[in-house]
Enzyme design. Structure first.
Site, PDB file in Angstrom:
ATOM      1  N   PHE A   1      79.205 -40.468  22.116  1.00 45.42           N
ATOM      2  CA  PHE A   1      80.530 -39.994  22.522  1.00 45.42           C
ATOM      3  C   PHE A   1      80.639 -38.473  22.437  1.00 45.42           C
ATOM      4  O   PHE A   1      81.199 -37.835  23.326  1.00 45.42           O
ATOM      5  CB  PHE A   1      81.605 -40.639  21.643  1.00 45.42           C
ATOM      6  CG  PHE A   1      81.835 -42.089  21.946  1.00 45.42           C
ATOM      7  CD1 PHE A   1      82.413 -42.484  23.136  1.00 45.42           C
ATOM      8  CD2 PHE A   1      81.468 -43.057  21.038  1.00 45.42           C
ATOM      9  CE1 PHE A   1      82.628 -43.819  23.418  1.00 45.42           C
ATOM     10  CE2 PHE A   1      81.668 -44.403  21.301  1.00 45.42           C
ATOM     11  CZ  PHE A   1      82.243 -44.792  22.499  1.00 45.42           C
TER      12      PHE A   1
ATOM     13  N   VAL B   1      64.256 -35.048  19.843  1.00 43.37           N
ATOM     14  CA  VAL B   1      64.078 -33.676  19.363  1.00 43.37           C
ATOM     15  C   VAL B   1      63.449 -33.721  17.978  1.00 43.37           C
ATOM     16  O   VAL B   1      63.977 -34.344  17.056  1.00 43.37           O
ATOM     17  CB  VAL B   1      65.413 -32.924  19.320  1.00 43.37           C
ATOM     18  CG1 VAL B   1      65.240 -31.557  18.653  1.00 43.37           C
ATOM     19  CG2 VAL B   1      65.959 -32.746  20.737  1.00 43.37           C
TER      20      VAL B   1
ATOM     21  N   GLU C   1      83.900 -57.765  11.608  1.00 43.39           N
ATOM     22  CA  GLU C   1      83.867 -58.313  12.968  1.00 43.39           C
ATOM     23  C   GLU C   1      82.667 -59.228  13.157  1.00 43.39           C
ATOM     24  O   GLU C   1      82.766 -60.291  13.790  1.00 43.39           O
ATOM     25  CB  GLU C   1      83.846 -57.164  13.975  1.00 43.39           C
ATOM     26  CG  GLU C   1      85.169 -56.396  14.021  1.00 43.39           C
ATOM     27  CD  GLU C   1      85.093 -55.111  14.820  1.00 43.39           C
ATOM     28  OE1 GLU C   1      86.148 -54.672  15.318  1.00 43.39           O
ATOM     29  OE2 GLU C   1      83.992 -54.535  14.951  1.00 43.39           O
TER      30      GLU C   1
ATOM     31  N   ALA D   1      84.364 -42.959  16.585  1.00 39.99           N
ATOM     32  CA  ALA D   1      84.215 -42.458  17.949  1.00 39.99           C
ATOM     33  C   ALA D   1      85.162 -41.312  18.259  1.00 39.99           C
ATOM     34  O   ALA D   1      84.786 -40.349  18.935  1.00 39.99           O
ATOM     35  CB  ALA D   1      84.430 -43.608  18.940  1.00 39.99           C
TER      36      ALA D   1
END
Length: 484
Positions: free
Chosen positions: A12, A77, A172, A330
């Site tokens: 994000f 990277v 969840e 997020a």
């Protein structure tokens, strides 16, 4: 030459920074370890067969296809030369470098096992598509294997599922495994009753969803109890192996009590840590890190002494309005990405920079089961169906791409209104790839090594043939001379 911006990570933070620079006079190079953007909050639905991996992971090139100032590169990277302003990248079987004028590092977070990395072999995390597909294979595979056995203890071990971590992801996950066992799979096996599956949610903290407040935490725990999930708070995991998990009670009269729970399927949803890149970048710039490896950044999210390097999202440690470090969610990544892009545009236009990043908390959401969720949005606290509607709306809004939204709604319709799961296919490769890759090694590096070795052997053979030919020619010349 346009200003060169290198963005590390297509989560994000990186993605929203890139989109905010769409009309800026910059050349952007995006470096990411996968070819897709991952909507991580819905990974648990991939693991439990509700959504496909494609619905939560759209291709980066498709997402950015209309943005002409972006060059997408696949790779990881490995190092940053802050003096030469060059990043060193390891791609699939190839190493390369990319120069930058401004560097945005938003490489997300990795799963933390709190120093017990060996747990990962037996308790996959929830940070990647590979993790979700492996868990899907293990969860659905557990019922299939249980159906083959006749020994009650063996059946119970295969039908016991332990989720470690009672935050949003763990809660969840536990709720969906319970719905899977008690509702979706009911009556589909001849030799076992899926409703007898045992689901445990374990956490060392004292409450479920502890960041949501006592009221919502209590409601969430009550709903989990209705689903048949055994919630064990104040319980620390001390050992994990292929056939079970060992826990220890923290506090109270039973403090120090240890128990082994026989189980073949474990899910690790506790703890996050910054990736190894954070440590290397901190060492290169002299920045400090916290216990989780996150880099302490300046108020504008840049690194101390290096205003040309921004660190975003899960990799940064920056205090919010309450003085506590901003959470790894997020919205922090999205907003910090936009802020960094704004700083770059101000710098290029000659305006003053260094404005502090102000995070606007849009609230927290977590689903417990179909039609039931909890939502903490400012002073508004919702639970039940109303919170679930908010959850659906928010997640649809942030799913990238119209196609993803449409297919997600269709699959939610099948799963929530009906009893089906659209994505139940699981393979042995998914279940055991983690061990196979580690035993085999990096397939790209291994293939490259095999190629180099084959070329060496071929060169030696060719040299041997040339030497043999030369010896033959020399022998023939000597024979001719002697004949004369």
């Amino acid at each position: 030459m346009s200003h060169r911006v290198v963005v590390v990570g297509a989560g994000f933070g990186g993605l929203f920074a890139i989109k905010a620079l769409r009309r800026a006079d910059v050349e952007i190079t995006l470096i990411n370890g996968t070819a897709y953007h991952l909507f991580q909050p819905l990974l648990y639905q991939v693991a439990t067969g509700i959504l496909s991996e494609g619905e939560v992971a759209p291709p980066i090139r498709e997402v950015l296809r209309r943005q002409e100032n972006v060059d997408v590169r696949l790779g990881w990277v490995r190092d940053v030369d802050v003096e030469a302003k060059i990043v060193s990248v390891a791609g699939p079987g190839i190493d390369y470098t990319v120069p930058y004028d401004t560097l945005i590092v938003a490489a997300g977070a990795s799963q933390s096992y709190f120093g017990n990395d060996e747990f990962a072999d037996h308790a996959p995390g929830m940070k990647s598509i590979d993790d979700a597909l492996e868990l899907r294979a293990r969860i659905f595979g557990a019922f299939e294997v249980a159906d083959l056995h006749t020994d009650p203890e063996t059946i119970e071990r295969w039908m016991t599922f332990v989720v470690v971590g009672a935050g949003p992801t763990g809660t969840e996950m536990a709720g969906q495994i319970a719905e899977l066992a008690h509702r979706t799979l009911r009556g589909q096996y001849r030799h076992i009753d899926s409703r007898k599956a045992r689901i445990l949610l374990v956490d060392a903290v004292g409450t479920v969803l502890n960041t949501f407040g006592d009221q919502l935490s209590a409601k969430a725990e009550k709903q989990l109890d209705k689903l048949g999930v055994e919630v064990r708070t104040n319980t620390k995991v001390v050992a994990v192996d292929s056939t079970g998990i060992e826990v220890e009670t923290i506090g109270g009269e039973a403090a120090g009590h240890r128990e082994r729970i026989p189980t073949m399927t474990k899910v690790w949803a506790a703890g996050v840590a910054a990736p190894a890149l954070a440590g290397r970048l901190a060492a290169a710039t002299g920045a400090k890190t916290d216990r989780a490896g996150r880099i302490l950044v300046e108020p504008d999210t840049s690194l101390p002494g290096h205003p040309e390097i921004f660190v975003l999202g899960d990799m940064m440690n920056l205090a919010g309005a309450d003085g506590k470090p901003l959470p790894g969610v997020a919205q922090v990544a999205i907003q910090s990405g936009r802020h960094a892009a704004g700083q770059i545009k101000r710098r290029l236009s000659g305006k003053e920079t260094g404005q502090p990043f102000r995070y606007f908390d849009k609230g927290s959401l977590a689903t417990i089961s179909r039609f039931s969720a909890v939502a903490s949005i400012g002073k508004l606290h919702l639970s039940g169906f109303s919170a679930w509607v908010v959850w659906v709306a928010v997640h649809l809004f942030y799913l990238v791409g119209f196609k993803n939204r449409v297919t997600a709604v269709l699959h939610w319709f099948v799963s929530f209104l009906g009893r089906g799961r659209s994505e139940r296919v699981a393979t042995q490769q998914q279940a055991f790839a983690r061990q196979a890759i580690r035993a085999y090694g990096d397939p790209f590096r291994r293939a490259e090594a095999e190629r180099v070795e084959a070329e060496r052997v071929e060169a030696e053979r060719a040299e041997a043939k040339r030497s043999a030919a030369q010896r033959t020619a020399t022998g023939a010349d000597q024979a001719t001379t002697q004949a004369r």
